[in-house]
Design an enzyme around this catalytic site. Sequence first.
Site: not given
Length: 223
Positions: A50, A77, A89, A91, A106, A110, A128-129, A133, A158
């Site tokens: 995987r 983005r 948002a 990390l 954050e 921001e 999830p595959g 994260e 930003e």
Amino acid sequence: MRDLRVIPADELGDSPEAWPIVERVSLGKGAIAEFVGDTILTPDGQPIKRQYLLHHGATATLAIDEQDRVVIVRQYRHPVGFVMTEIPAGLLDLAGESWLSGAQRELAEEAGLAASEWRVLVDYMATPGSCEESCRVFLARGLTSVPRPEGFELEGEEAHMEVALVAFDDMVEAAFAGRLSSPTLLMGVLAVVTARRGGRLDDLRTPDAPWPARAQRATERRP
């Protein structure tokens, strides 16, 4: 329809589990994530391969003011080629920082805001595959303006980000019209809709509620 088992409410939930990793190869590493290839053993002993991204995880904040307006950021983005309408948002990449502290930082960085009331709306695993994260979406109320943290400077995308307010009902309409795509924003807004309709907005989880995905990430999962 097939005769499927009906799962009772007290059994409903994701279950942490870790199949043995017998080999890991780093396929590429960047500033935020690392792409790895694992060879793992299935319960019957068969090896399978995987490939996925290791990731710090993140928090996001749906901040709603006293006039029922949502604080949004509009940010470019590059991977998808869109200026996205999002909620603040970031990390979870600072050692020793709590989930709530990360979200509060954050929001201040921001949007220049602080909140007096924090609750957990929803936790989710992004893809999830293919990615490790996980993200916790908070609800923040009782908003006040604060200066951005000392030493923090807006950089890159930003530096060109717009911070604005949008009426909550307009957010709902835009979500169902397909004009919004940010998963954190959509999950946060629709979670609030559901909580309001169910009369459970004041019964949401506290900010320090268990977060199984983070506990599993802390588990040593290396060959």
